[in-house]
Motif scaffolding. Sequence first.
Motif, short mmCIF file in Angstrom:
data_model
loop_
_atom_site.label_atom_id
_atom_site.label_comp_id
_atom_site.label_asym_id
_atom_site.label_seq_id
_atom_site.Cartn_x
_atom_site.Cartn_y
_atom_site.Cartn_z
N ALA A 80 0.61 -1.30 -0.07
CA ALA A 80 -0.39 -0.13 -0.09
C ALA A 80 1.10 1.51 0.29
CB ALA A 80 -0.66 0.44 1.50
N VAL A 81 2.11 1.40 0.64
CA VAL A 81 2.76 2.12 1.20
C VAL A 81 3.23 2.91 -0.49
CG1 VAL A 81 4.85 3.18 1.72
CG2 VAL A 81 3.66 2.59 3.80
N MET A 82 3.73 1.93 -1.11
CA MET A 82 4.79 1.96 -2.65
C MET A 82 3.42 2.42 -3.35
SD MET A 82 6.64 -1.12 -5.30
CE MET A 82 5.09 -2.39 -5.37
N SER A 83 2.30 1.71 -3.93
CA SER A 83 1.75 2.30 -4.64
C SER A 83 1.15 3.31 -4.48
CB SER A 83 0.20 1.05 -4.54
OG SER A 83 -0.44 1.50 -2.88
N LEU A 188 4.34 -4.46 -10.31
CA LEU A 188 4.28 -6.01 -10.76
C LEU A 188 5.48 -6.62 -10.28
CD1 LEU A 188 2.33 -5.49 -14.28
CD2 LEU A 188 1.10 -6.17 -11.71
N LEU A 189 6.05 -6.25 -10.64
CA LEU A 189 8.05 -6.49 -10.69
C LEU A 189 7.70 -7.15 -8.83
CD1 LEU A 189 10.16 -5.70 -13.33
CD2 LEU A 189 8.76 -8.19 -13.23
N LEU A 190 8.02 -5.62 -8.51
CA LEU A 190 8.30 -5.60 -7.08
C LEU A 190 6.75 -6.48 -6.29
CD1 LEU A 190 9.53 -2.16 -6.31
CD2 LEU A 190 10.35 -4.50 -7.05
N LEU A 191 5.36 -6.80 -6.58
CA LEU A 191 4.46 -7.35 -5.99
C LEU A 191 5.24 -9.00 -5.56
CD1 LEU A 191 1.38 -7.99 -4.47
CD2 LEU A 191 0.85 -7.69 -7.48
N VAL A 192 5.62 -9.12 -7.01
CA VAL A 192 5.74 -10.81 -7.21
C VAL A 192 7.47 -10.89 -6.69
CG1 VAL A 192 6.89 -12.89 -8.61
CG2 VAL A 192 4.61 -10.71 -9.33
N GLY A 193 8.56 -10.07 -6.70
CA GLY A 193 9.67 -10.82 -6.44
C GLY A 193 9.85 -9.99 -4.88
N GLY A 194 9.06 -8.91 -4.33
CA GLY A 194 9.51 -8.25 -3.75
C GLY A 194 9.46 -8.66 -2.08
N GLY A 195 8.52 -9.63 -1.72
CA GLY A 195 8.29 -10.35 -0.53
C GLY A 195 7.05 -10.24 0.31
N LEU A 214 16.57 -4.23 -2.02
CA LEU A 214 15.03 -3.92 -2.82
C LEU A 214 14.37 -2.88 -1.78
CD1 LEU A 214 13.95 -5.71 -4.97
CD2 LEU A 214 14.99 -4.18 -6.01
N PRO A 215 13.41 -1.60 -1.68
CA PRO A 215 12.61 -1.18 -0.71
C PRO A 215 11.84 -2.01 -0.22
CG PRO A 215 13.02 0.37 -2.51
CD PRO A 215 13.57 -1.16 -3.27
N ILE A 216 11.07 -2.64 -1.28
CA ILE A 216 10.19 -3.17 -0.80
C ILE A 216 9.73 -4.58 0.05
CG2 ILE A 216 9.61 -4.56 -2.78
CD1 ILE A 216 6.68 -3.31 -1.34
N SER A 217 11.17 -4.71 -0.32
CA SER A 217 11.71 -6.42 0.90
C SER A 217 11.90 -5.58 2.37
CB SER A 217 12.87 -6.89 -0.30
OG SER A 217 12.41 -7.55 -1.98
N ALA A 218 12.26 -4.96 2.00
CA ALA A 218 13.03 -4.02 3.68
C ALA A 218 11.88 -3.87 4.61
CB ALA A 218 14.46 -3.22 3.30
N LEU A 219 10.70 -2.85 3.52
CA LEU A 219 9.88 -2.77 4.07
C LEU A 219 8.94 -3.65 4.53
CD1 LEU A 219 8.71 -0.02 5.14
CD2 LEU A 219 7.19 -0.13 2.91
N SER A 220 8.86 -4.59 3.50
CA SER A 220 7.70 -5.68 4.30
C SER A 220 8.08 -6.90 5.58
CB SER A 220 7.41 -6.66 3.04
OG SER A 220 8.70 -6.84 2.26
N ASP A 221 10.04 -7.32 4.53
CA ASP A 221 10.90 -7.16 5.71
C ASP A 221 11.01 -6.91 7.03
OD1 ASP A 221 10.86 -9.96 3.92
OD2 ASP A 221 13.08 -9.61 4.32
N GLY A 222 10.68 -5.71 7.40
CA GLY A 222 10.78 -5.08 8.70
C GLY A 222 9.19 -4.65 9.27
#
Length: 259
Positions: A80-83, A188-195, A214-222
């Motif tokens: 949601a933040v990324m979108s 779309l790419l980060l949705l699939v590959g960003g955790g 990636l920022p989306i991975s860091a945010l979702s994992d954090g």
Amino acid sequence: MTATTGTGTYAPKPGAAPLGRMIAAQAVLETKMLLRNGEQLLLTVIIPTLLLVLFSSVDIIDTGAGKTVDFLAPGILALAVMSTAFTGQAIATGFERRYGVLKRLASAPLPRWGLMTAKTLSVLVTEVLQVVLLTVIALALGWSPHGDPFAVLLLLVLGTAAFSGLGLLMAGTLKAEATLAAANLVFLLLLVGGGVIVPLDKFPGAAQDVLGLLPISALSDGLRDVLQHGAGMPWADLGVLAVWAVAGLAAAGKFFRWE
């Protein structure tokens, strides 16, 4: 209506409004335009909500031990933040630049940094609405969040700064049509590959190392470490987001073209 007083001055006094009031007014306008845009609502509200409900209700992806919604909810919040901060802001700003809106606004009494501040405030307001909505839905689906609210807030703020910088950089350097295509493709790419939905440990080891930066991975994992596992301050993820935020905002400030 203006009138003159006995001393020859005008009432009300002509001139620009105070800076704070101008920024607030522009932020309200930006928020209204964003919420009235059907494509923006699709990206910021409908898609994250559908993904949360669908993948929490249907056992499609192995998310490990525990309830599926406990894994998904933090990732959907990151999405949601990324979108909003990246995809939506990049597309909207790109077309404003194409149609000359930014050029006209840049000549107004509101300084350019004030305009960008208003856009950032609009993004934050929208994100608050997103987080509230998605949290309510996730709780209804059985989500059991844990962890430090301050750590969650810090992650969301740094994530917003990182994605805003990247979105403004894209909008200020590419043509509007290219921005539209690139922003949606990256989404779309980060949705699939960003955790977000698929755990990073499902990818090959070498890919995990790259995707984890990636920022989306860091945010979702954090967010997942804090909200699902009750971990303390996720310094590594915060560091990744901070680097992206500084680099993205600095690049946007240097290369952004208003025309």
